[in-house]
Design a protein around this motif. Structure first.
Motif, short mmCIF file in Angstrom:
data_model
loop_
_atom_site.label_atom_id
_atom_site.label_comp_id
_atom_site.label_asym_id
_atom_site.label_seq_id
_atom_site.Cartn_x
_atom_site.Cartn_y
_atom_site.Cartn_z
N ASN A 114 0.82 -1.33 -0.49
CA ASN A 114 0.23 -0.21 0.17
C ASN A 114 0.90 1.00 -0.22
O ASN A 114 2.35 1.32 0.15
N TYR A 115 0.32 1.94 -0.88
CA TYR A 115 0.99 3.92 -0.63
C TYR A 115 0.76 4.71 -0.19
O TYR A 115 -0.25 5.30 0.15
N SER A 116 1.46 4.44 1.49
CA SER A 116 0.63 5.32 2.12
C SER A 116 1.65 6.33 3.24
O SER A 116 1.20 7.05 4.16
N ILE A 117 2.78 6.24 3.11
CA ILE A 117 3.71 7.36 3.69
C ILE A 117 4.97 7.65 2.58
O ILE A 117 5.43 6.14 2.04
N PRO A 118 4.88 8.76 2.95
CA PRO A 118 5.86 9.69 1.93
C PRO A 118 7.44 9.10 1.84
O PRO A 118 7.94 8.16 0.07
N GLU A 119 7.82 8.40 2.79
CA GLU A 119 9.27 8.12 2.67
C GLU A 119 8.94 6.54 2.28
O GLU A 119 10.00 6.72 1.47
N THR A 120 8.52 6.06 2.89
CA THR A 120 8.21 4.47 1.96
C THR A 120 8.31 4.58 0.25
O THR A 120 8.89 3.64 -0.38
N ILE A 121 7.18 5.31 0.31
CA ILE A 121 6.88 6.04 -0.89
C ILE A 121 7.98 5.85 -1.79
O ILE A 121 8.34 4.82 -2.94
N ILE A 122 8.73 7.09 -1.55
CA ILE A 122 10.00 7.35 -2.11
C ILE A 122 11.09 6.07 -2.57
O ILE A 122 11.44 6.42 -3.46
N VAL A 123 11.01 5.93 -0.99
CA VAL A 123 13.18 4.82 -0.98
C VAL A 123 12.21 4.08 -1.27
O VAL A 123 13.64 3.38 -1.96
N SER A 207 8.04 10.97 -7.84
CA SER A 207 8.10 11.67 -9.03
C SER A 207 9.74 12.55 -8.41
O SER A 207 10.13 12.81 -8.41
N MET A 208 9.59 12.89 -6.80
CA MET A 208 11.02 13.21 -6.27
C MET A 208 12.05 12.21 -6.25
O MET A 208 12.94 12.63 -5.09
N ARG A 209 11.87 11.10 -6.17
CA ARG A 209 13.26 9.87 -5.85
C ARG A 209 14.34 10.48 -6.83
O ARG A 209 14.90 10.59 -5.74
N ALA A 210 14.37 11.32 -8.23
CA ALA A 210 15.50 12.31 -8.68
C ALA A 210 16.08 12.64 -7.03
O ALA A 210 17.53 12.43 -6.65
N GLN A 211 15.04 13.66 -6.84
CA GLN A 211 15.69 15.14 -6.17
C GLN A 211 15.72 14.27 -4.78
O GLN A 211 17.27 14.89 -3.95
N TYR A 212 15.93 13.26 -4.06
CA TYR A 212 16.40 12.48 -3.03
C TYR A 212 17.81 11.65 -3.34
O TYR A 212 18.04 11.17 -2.41
N GLY A 213 18.25 11.59 -4.61
CA GLY A 213 19.12 10.76 -4.83
C GLY A 213 18.83 9.38 -4.75
O GLY A 213 20.11 8.82 -4.27
N VAL A 214 17.49 8.64 -4.31
CA VAL A 214 17.07 7.18 -4.51
C VAL A 214 17.84 6.76 -5.59
O VAL A 214 17.52 7.22 -7.08
N THR A 215 18.55 5.30 -5.85
CA THR A 215 19.09 4.90 -6.66
C THR A 215 18.52 3.23 -6.66
O THR A 215 17.34 2.75 -5.63
N GLY A 216 18.90 2.70 -7.35
CA GLY A 216 18.35 1.34 -7.38
C GLY A 216 16.78 1.55 -8.20
O GLY A 216 16.85 2.13 -9.12
N ARG A 217 16.31 0.25 -8.11
CA ARG A 217 14.51 0.12 -8.79
C ARG A 217 13.69 0.61 -8.26
O ARG A 217 13.91 -1.38 -7.31
N HIS A 218 12.55 0.66 -8.02
CA HIS A 218 11.40 0.23 -7.65
C HIS A 218 10.33 1.03 -7.83
O HIS A 218 9.89 1.66 -8.99
N PRO A 219 9.12 0.09 -7.74
CA PRO A 219 7.87 0.10 -8.88
C PRO A 219 7.62 1.66 -8.50
O PRO A 219 7.15 1.90 -8.05
N GLY A 220 6.75 2.11 -10.08
CA GLY A 220 5.83 3.49 -10.01
C GLY A 220 4.71 3.26 -8.93
O GLY A 220 4.41 2.14 -8.35
N ILE A 221 3.72 3.85 -9.66
CA ILE A 221 2.48 3.89 -9.16
C ILE A 221 1.69 2.56 -9.28
O ILE A 221 0.84 1.97 -8.83
#
Ligand code: 13P
Length: 227
Positions: A114-123, A207-221
């Motif tokens: 589930n997409y419920s917490i900003p930090e987890t969605i981004i990371v 869409s903020m993943r790049a701004q936070y410098g998140v590396t790796g692979r994570h699914p989108g919506i």
């Protein structure tokens, strides 16, 4: 990172994993890729509390031990780690543990998608459950393979959790984020159920993943499932 520093960092992460209560007895295993393309891995059958830098084992991409006169053997789950490195050239560290709340979801068969917490969605994005495989066999690497194409953190059905990262701290922090998210999700469930963020808000966070410098692979919506 140099060989000696990496050994110390890997040892420190072993101790943290034990202190967090994510492993009992000899549970869990951690590895990292060295600049020369070989790997450091925890030995099998040793508590992560008592690991020292000298105990870590240098192996090649097929799991062959490169250290001379080493009495300890590499982790019985080394095939799972080596598959992560083989299939994901961007990955330089792998952490496997049994954090109790996240592993509860893995045992109950409830994915943390589930997409419920900003930090987890981004990371992390969504966190799927990979099909059960008997530990130490080829079933485990074969069953995780389709999922690690789109995820850096997965739950292993009836077993535990796996976190991949471009470096050791990133892989470790992903395990921390997973376990806190699992705890919060369980609390929300007790309190009446998770209220997900809207698709628009989730998309904005993704869409903020790049701004936070998140590396790796994570699914989108769209929650990714290979099946
Ligand atoms: P090793 O001691 O062989 O690394 O195994 C521990 C474990 O957690 C198996 O899943």
């Amino acid at each position: 990172m140099r060989h000696r520093k990496l050994k110390h960092q890997l040892t420190e992460i072993c101790h943290r994993v034990w202190q967090k209560g994510w492993v009992a007895a000899n549970d869990g295993n951690i590895s990292a890729k060295l600049p020369n393309g070989t790997f450091l891995a925890t030995p099998t059958g040793v508590s992560k509390l008592t690991i020292t830098p000298e105990m870590l084992i240098n192996i090649d991409e097929n799991g062959n031990v490169l250290d001379r006169n080493k009495k300890l053997k590499p982790s019985s789950e080394i095939k799972m780690h080596l598959r992560c490195y083989k299939d994901r050239p961007d990955v330089n560290a792998v952490v496997h543990a049994h954090p109790p709340v996240a592993t509860g979801f893995a045992v109950a068969g409830v994915p943390l998608d589930n997409y419920s917490i900003p930090e987890t969605i981004i990371v992390l994005g969504s966190i799927p459950i990979t099909p059960y495989g008997t530990p130490s066999t080829d079933e485990v690497p074969n069953n995780i393979a389709p999922y690690i194409q789109k995820h850096d953190v997965v739950l292993l059905q009836n077993h535990g959790a796996l976190a991949l990262g471009a470096d050791l701290m990133t892989a470790y922090y992903r395990m921390e984020t997973l376990e806190l998210f699992a705890q919060i999700s369980l609390n929300a469930h007790i309190l009446g159920g998770t209220k997900e963020l809207s698709e628009k808000d989730s998309q904005q966070l993704i869409s903020m993943r790049a701004q936070y410098g998140v590396t790796g692979r994570h699914p989108g919506i769209k929650r990714y499932s290979p099946r």
